[in-house]
Scaffold this motif. Structure first.
Motif, PDB file in Angstrom:
ATOM      1  N   GLY A 111       0.798  -1.223   0.000  1.00 32.08           N
ATOM      2  CA  GLY A 111       0.000   0.000   0.000  1.00 32.08           C
ATOM      3  C   GLY A 111       0.824   1.264   0.000  1.00 32.08           C
ATOM      4  N   HIS A 112       2.108   1.167   0.351  1.00 31.07           N
ATOM      5  CA  HIS A 112       2.938   2.363   0.408  1.00 31.07           C
ATOM      6  C   HIS A 112       3.351   2.784  -1.003  1.00 31.07           C
ATOM      7  CE1 HIS A 112       5.472   5.281   2.407  1.00 31.07           C
ATOM      8  NE2 HIS A 112       6.487   4.930   1.638  1.00 31.07           N
ATOM      9  N   ASN A 113       3.376   4.098  -1.241  1.00 30.99           N
ATOM     10  CA  ASN A 113       3.716   4.652  -2.548  1.00 30.99           C
ATOM     11  C   ASN A 113       5.199   5.014  -2.561  1.00 30.99           C
ATOM     12  OD1 ASN A 113       3.792   5.803  -5.062  1.00 30.99           O
ATOM     13  ND2 ASN A 113       2.547   7.594  -4.532  1.00 30.99           N
ATOM     14  N   TYR A 114       6.018   4.147  -3.158  1.00 27.93           N
ATOM     15  CA  TYR A 114       7.459   4.392  -3.230  1.00 27.93           C
ATOM     16  C   TYR A 114       7.845   5.272  -4.417  1.00 27.93           C
ATOM     17  CZ  TYR A 114       7.826   0.530   0.083  1.00 27.93           C
ATOM     18  OH  TYR A 114       7.704  -0.283   1.186  1.00 27.93           O
ATOM     19  N   ALA A 276       8.295  -0.441  15.728  1.00 25.22           N
ATOM     20  CA  ALA A 276       7.463  -0.528  14.525  1.00 25.22           C
ATOM     21  C   ALA A 276       6.203   0.318  14.670  1.00 25.22           C
ATOM     22  CB  ALA A 276       7.109  -1.982  14.245  1.00 25.22           C
ATOM     23  N   ALA A 277       5.635   0.355  15.871  1.00 24.36           N
ATOM     24  CA  ALA A 277       4.443   1.182  16.093  1.00 24.36           C
ATOM     25  C   ALA A 277       4.777   2.664  15.944  1.00 24.36           C
ATOM     26  CB  ALA A 277       3.876   0.898  17.484  1.00 24.36           C
ATOM     27  N   ASN A 278       5.961   3.075  16.432  1.00 25.35           N
ATOM     28  CA  ASN A 278       6.380   4.478  16.261  1.00 25.35           C
ATOM     29  C   ASN A 278       6.584   4.821  14.792  1.00 25.35           C
ATOM     30  OD1 ASN A 278       6.338   4.932  19.017  1.00 25.35           O
ATOM     31  ND2 ASN A 278       8.506   4.433  19.287  1.00 25.35           N
ATOM     32  N   SER A 282       4.632   7.679  12.676  1.00 26.85           N
ATOM     33  CA  SER A 282       5.333   8.794  12.023  1.00 26.85           C
ATOM     34  C   SER A 282       5.115   8.802  10.512  1.00 26.85           C
ATOM     35  CB  SER A 282       6.831   8.711  12.334  1.00 26.85           C
ATOM     36  OG  SER A 282       7.398   7.530  11.794  1.00 26.85           O
ATOM     37  N   MET A 283       4.952   7.619   9.918  1.00 23.62           N
ATOM     38  CA  MET A 283       4.697   7.545   8.478  1.00 23.62           C
ATOM     39  C   MET A 283       3.237   7.804   8.150  1.00 23.62           C
ATOM     40  SD  MET A 283       7.014   4.222   7.422  1.00 23.62           S
ATOM     41  CE  MET A 283       6.367   4.214   5.756  1.00 23.62           C
ATOM     42  N   GLY A 284       2.368   7.726   9.161  1.00 15.83           N
ATOM     43  CA  GLY A 284       0.941   7.933   8.920  1.00 15.83           C
ATOM     44  C   GLY A 284       0.309   6.839   8.103  1.00 15.83           C
ATOM     45  N   THR A 285       0.869   5.634   8.179  1.00  9.71           N
ATOM     46  CA  THR A 285       0.373   4.546   7.332  1.00  9.71           C
ATOM     47  C   THR A 285      -0.904   3.912   7.872  1.00  9.71           C
ATOM     48  OG1 THR A 285       1.760   2.938   8.518  1.00  9.71           O
ATOM     49  CG2 THR A 285       2.702   3.997   6.583  1.00  9.71           C
ATOM     50  N   SER A 286      -1.150   4.033   9.193  1.00  8.57           N
ATOM     51  CA  SER A 286      -2.340   3.397   9.757  1.00  8.57           C
ATOM     52  C   SER A 286      -3.611   3.991   9.182  1.00  8.57           C
ATOM     53  CB  SER A 286      -2.332   3.534  11.280  1.00  8.57           C
ATOM     54  OG  SER A 286      -2.271   4.895  11.658  1.00  8.57           O
ATOM     55  N   TYR A 290      -2.490   0.339   6.008  1.00  7.80           N
ATOM     56  CA  TYR A 290      -1.383  -0.608   6.128  1.00  7.80           C
ATOM     57  C   TYR A 290      -0.490  -0.165   7.269  1.00  7.80           C
ATOM     58  CZ  TYR A 290       1.276   2.903   3.488  1.00  7.80           C
ATOM     59  OH  TYR A 290       1.880   4.062   3.075  1.00  7.80           O
ATOM     60  N   ARG A 291       0.457  -0.995   7.639  1.00  8.29           N
ATOM     61  CA  ARG A 291       1.274  -0.711   8.814  1.00  8.29           C
ATOM     62  C   ARG A 291       2.675  -1.270   8.634  1.00  8.29           C
ATOM     63  NH1 ARG A 291       1.341  -5.317  12.582  1.00  8.29           N
ATOM     64  NH2 ARG A 291       0.272  -7.067  11.572  1.00  8.29           N
ATOM     65  N   VAL A 292       3.534  -0.956   9.594  1.00  5.59           N
ATOM     66  CA  VAL A 292       4.883  -1.519   9.679  1.00  5.59           C
ATOM     67  C   VAL A 292       4.909  -2.465  10.871  1.00  5.59           C
ATOM     68  CG1 VAL A 292       7.345  -1.029   9.960  1.00  5.59           C
ATOM     69  CG2 VAL A 292       5.877   0.573   8.695  1.00  5.59           C
ATOM     70  N   PHE A 293       5.405  -3.671  10.686  1.00  4.76           N
ATOM     71  CA  PHE A 293       5.506  -4.625  11.789  1.00  4.76           C
ATOM     72  C   PHE A 293       6.847  -5.345  11.732  1.00  4.76           C
ATOM     73  CE2 PHE A 293       3.769  -7.160   8.329  1.00  4.76           C
ATOM     74  CZ  PHE A 293       4.435  -8.373   8.446  1.00  4.76           C
ATOM     75  N   PRO A 294       7.361  -5.766  12.879  1.00  3.75           N
ATOM     76  CA  PRO A 294       8.652  -6.474  12.902  1.00  3.75           C
ATOM     77  C   PRO A 294       8.441  -7.990  12.845  1.00  3.75           C
ATOM     78  CG  PRO A 294       8.033  -5.929  15.134  1.00  3.75           C
ATOM     79  CD  PRO A 294       6.908  -5.448  14.247  1.00  3.75           C
TER      80      PRO A 294
END
Length: 491
Positions: A111-114, A276-278, A282-286, A290-294
């Motif tokens: 979902g992230h736009n690279y 990962a939650a921080n 900060s990326m505003g992905t939630s 989508y999200r960042v997870f370890p």
């Protein structure tokens, strides 16, 4: 629950219960029974012993509550090995000689736009990138490795891609005839740079340019002339979608510090999830779905400890609730009797945590199951004494407690306490540390604490705050046991 009463009713031996005895007279009581009736019960319930017993058990309870939060959480992986296993030396060597711990991957979901500059700046770690980008936050965490357990900055496929695609490097080249990729090791005059040596060409690719050269980067193997080829390091780090026209999920890999104990593994997993939650925030992905997870290979084993305390509280409370309901019903709907049983069991469980701290027994799934079993086993040490107290016809609570202990104490001691030691002692000779620690030590503590509370504390507690006599139950009990050996014990 009332097996002991059945043994007395049918005149069977306490330990060898398959052997039936002839009815005995009043003067042929067993030695253990006479000891409880004539010596132990009167001594325990004397005026100076009772407050001493309460003080000692309240002190033990206070100590256990004080160390409750100091019980270690986790399961040392070496406990799963026998004492003479070579794997123990392997674990010791890993802790002593390795300079890095397990790899950890910070995954950005699809979902992230690279292809946009904003999307790139929120991830990359080079010039022009955000100060709170994913790579920058991992780098900052690596500077505090003693706390975060992140040992090194992450490898960044997007930053290496930007270096790879620069026209100043010899990595990204195309055949000018076919516009297909030309590896840096190829010597051919028809190979030209992918991007021109202009101001625009020297900038980071975005939009269609980003996706045009990314598949080439991921297919390029490193060579002496171009060490930035991404196939070896990032071949599986980037998921290309729609015939290489979009980027799906990606990961950025780093390493944990050397992790030696369960506490290290749990802290590493917790801190990685927090980081990962921080990054997600900060990326505003939630907000974009989508999200960042370890992810690391050991997380599947240690994530259970994130909620082990809540699970322990929930399971013990559910067990105590079930004991309270069943005991209330079986004791003739005597709520106060059931409450006293549950109070005593709660003290036993709390003291079990004190034993766990003293004996280096950690809280995990195995010990949690044992604590739930402790709740059930403790009922045996308490319910018989309380029931005998409730049907006693003596005038005072002290006399009723003395009679209950005299009549049921020997059966609880020989029929419940001693019979469990045979199976427990065998566990002490096991080569597996799991059996030695989580079964021998815990089961031994359960039996000793259960016997101490059931045969020492509970009679004293009943002598102070025991329930009133249930006359209806006494009358029904006399009719039920009329003409049996049990009848004389109720007089």
């Amino acid at each position: 629950m009332y097996c002991v009463l059945h043994l007395l009713q049918s005149n069977r031996m306490d330990i060898v219960c398959c052997v039936k005895q002839e009815k005995v007279g009043r003067h042929s009581e067993e030695l253990l029974f006479r000891g409880f009736k004539n010596v132990y019960a009167p001594f325990l319930l004397t005026n100076w012993v009772r407050p001493t017993v309460i003080s000692v058990f309240v002190g033990l309870l206070s100590f256990s509550i004080a160390v409750l939060n100091k019980v270690e959480i986790g399961l040392n992986q070496s406990y799963s090995m026998p004492d003479d296993s070579y794997v123990l030396h392997y674990f010791e060597s890993m802790a002593e000689f390795l300079n890095a711990g397990p790899p950890v991957y910070f995954v950005i979901e699809e979902g992230h736009n690279y292809t946009s500059l904003e999307g790139q700046n929120s991830v990359c770690g080079g010039i022009g990138c955000n100060n709170d980008s994913l790579v920058q936050q991992i780098y900052t965490a690596a500077l505090l490795d003693n706390y975060t357990r992140i040992g090194f900055p992450s490898s960044s496929w997007i930053d290496d891609y930007f270096d790879w695609v620069k026209p100043q490097s010899s990595c990204c080249r195309l055949y000018n005839t076919s516009e297909t990729f030309c590896n840096a090791s190829v010597v051919n005059s028809s190979c030209v740079h992918c991007r021109p040596l202009t101001k625009e060409g020297k900038q980071r690719p975005y939009g269609e340019d980003f996706m045009t050269f990314l598949p080439m980067f991921l297919a390029d193997n490193p060579s002496p002339k171009c060490g930035k080829g991404g196939h070896a390091a990032y071949g599986s780090a980037v998921n290309l979608l729609d015939n290489n026209t979009a980027v799906g999920a990606t990961y950025f890999m780093t390493f944990h510090t050397v992790l030696k104990t369960s506490a290290d593994y749990i802290a590493a997993a917790e801190n990685a999830h927090s980081l990962a939650a921080n990054i997600t925030e900060s990326m505003g992905t939630s907000l974009k779905g989508y999200r960042v997870f370890p992810y690391s290979v050991f997380y599947v084993f240690y994530e259970q400890y994130f909620t082990i305390v809540k699970d322990t509280i929930f399971n013990i409370c559910m067990s105590l609730g079930a004991v309270f309901i069943v005991t209330t019903i079986l004791l003739g709907c005597e709520i106060w009797s059931a409450a006293i049983v549950c109070i005593t069991i709660s003290m036993i469980i709390t003291n079990m945590f004190g034993v766990m701290w003293l004996w280096n027994i950690s809280l995990n799934a195995v010990s949690l199951v044992n604590l739930v079993m402790c709740c059930g086993i403790s009922v045996e040490f308490c319910s018989h004494i309380v029931r005998a107290f409730s049907v006693s016809m003596k005038k005072t609570r002290v006399q009723r407690a003395e009679e209950a202990l005299a009549n049921m104490g020997s059966s609880v001691f020989s029929g419940i306490t001693l019979t469990k030691f045979g199976g427990i002692v065998i566990l002490a000779f096991s080569k597996s540390q799991i059996f030695q620690i989580f079964y021998f030590r815990m089961y031994l503590a359960i039996v000793l604490l259960g016997a101490a509370h059931g045969l020492v504390f509970l009679p004293v507690l009943l002598s102070y705050i025991g329930p009133p006599m249930n006359k209806g139950k006494v009358f029904a009990l006399h009719n039920h046991y009329k003409g049996t050996e049990r009848e004389r014990l109720l007089k």
